[in-house]
Design an enzyme around this catalytic site. Structure first.
Site, PDB file in Angstrom:
ATOM      1  N   LYS A   9       0.838  -1.205   0.000  1.00  0.00           N
ATOM      2  CA  LYS A   9       0.000   0.000   0.000  1.00  0.00           C
ATOM      3  C   LYS A   9       0.881   1.266   0.000  1.00  0.00           C
ATOM      4  CE  LYS A   9      -3.681  -2.499   2.454  1.00  0.00           C
ATOM      5  NZ  LYS A   9      -4.613  -2.484   3.609  1.00  0.00           N
ATOM      6  N   TYR A  49     -12.136  -2.820  -2.982  1.00  0.00           N
ATOM      7  CA  TYR A  49     -12.627  -2.870  -1.603  1.00  0.00           C
ATOM      8  C   TYR A  49     -14.158  -2.851  -1.527  1.00  0.00           C
ATOM      9  CZ  TYR A  49      -7.955  -2.450   0.439  1.00  0.00           C
ATOM     10  OH  TYR A  49      -6.657  -2.687   0.840  1.00  0.00           O
ATOM     11  N   ASN A 112      -1.701  -0.318   7.338  1.00  0.00           N
ATOM     12  CA  ASN A 112      -1.161  -1.642   7.682  1.00  0.00           C
ATOM     13  C   ASN A 112      -0.307  -2.237   6.556  1.00  0.00           C
ATOM     14  OD1 ASN A 112      -3.178  -2.388   5.943  1.00  0.00           O
ATOM     15  ND2 ASN A 112      -4.327  -3.623   7.408  1.00  0.00           N
ATOM     16  N   HIS A 115      -1.673  -5.477   1.384  1.00  0.00           N
ATOM     17  CA  HIS A 115      -2.899  -6.265   1.177  1.00  0.00           C
ATOM     18  C   HIS A 115      -2.527  -7.652   0.680  1.00  0.00           C
ATOM     19  CE1 HIS A 115      -6.818  -7.536  -0.389  1.00  0.00           C
ATOM     20  NE2 HIS A 115      -6.147  -7.968  -1.438  1.00  0.00           N
ATOM     21  N   GLU A 126      -9.168 -10.710  -7.833  1.00  0.00           N
ATOM     22  CA  GLU A 126      -8.256  -9.570  -7.687  1.00  0.00           C
ATOM     23  C   GLU A 126      -7.163  -9.576  -8.765  1.00  0.00           C
ATOM     24  OE1 GLU A 126      -9.110  -9.140  -2.884  1.00  0.00           O
ATOM     25  OE2 GLU A 126      -7.135  -9.811  -3.523  1.00  0.00           O
TER      26      GLU A 126
END
Ligand code: GDP
Ligand code: MG
Length: 148
Positions: A9, A49, A112, A115, A126
């Site tokens: 990310k 998402y 975080n 992913h 995905e």
């Protein structure tokens, strides 16, 4: 062979952690079959998402994931969806063990680091969403004989 989708990310890219994370993936014995640094459109973020669209943090999540470049990867290996999730750690870095990516580098659920697809079905979805077929490379790693 199973495939999964991992994406570093904007916080992970911005903190200069791409090399560290790729090193963990390679050291584990996982084959990288696709990789690219890219910016994420609002459309792509919302589709990726989509399951969280009703959650209170959805807007913040879309803003975050579109705020800077991400490093997207397709990984291949036996059971690589589960192994990828194990390398990534739990959603909340506070609950992620040391040795996991989120456990070692993250502090908050909102930032975080990375992913990882949570099932074979979401991995397939995905990968198709993030990568064109010609961006996924079929090749052999000579080290595979020592991994499997
Ligand atoms: P994951 O599969 O472990 O990434 O976790 P989820 O699918 O439950 O959530 C997707 C992503 O949404 C997480 O990785 C976080 O970046 C973000 N997220 C989840 N819960 C929260 C929250 O309570 N606040 C914020 N800001 N982000 C969250
Ligand atoms: Mg998830």
């Amino acid at each position: 062979m199973e495939k999964t989708f991992l994406m570093i990310k904007p916080d992970g890219v911005g903190r200069g952690l791409v090399g560290e994370i790729v090193k963990r993936i390679e050291n584990k014995g996982i084959k990288i079959v696709g990789a690219k640094l890219m910016t994420v459109s609002e459309d792509l973020a919302k589709t990726h998402y989509g399951e969280h669209s009703e959650k209170p943090f959805f807007g913040e999540l879309v803003d975050f994931i579109t705020s800077g470049p991400v490093f997207a990867m397709v990984l291949e290996g036996e059971n690589v969806v589960e192994i990828g999730r194990t390398l990534v750690g739990k959603t909340n870095p506070a609950e992620s063990a040391p040795g996991t990516i989120r456990g070692d580098y993250g502090m908050t659920v909102g930032k975080n680091i990375i992913h990882g697809s949570d099932s074979v079905a979401s991995a397939e979805k995905e990968i198709a969403l993030w990568f064109k077929e010609e961006e996924i490379i079929d090749y052999n790693l000579v080290t595979a004989a020592w991994v499997y």
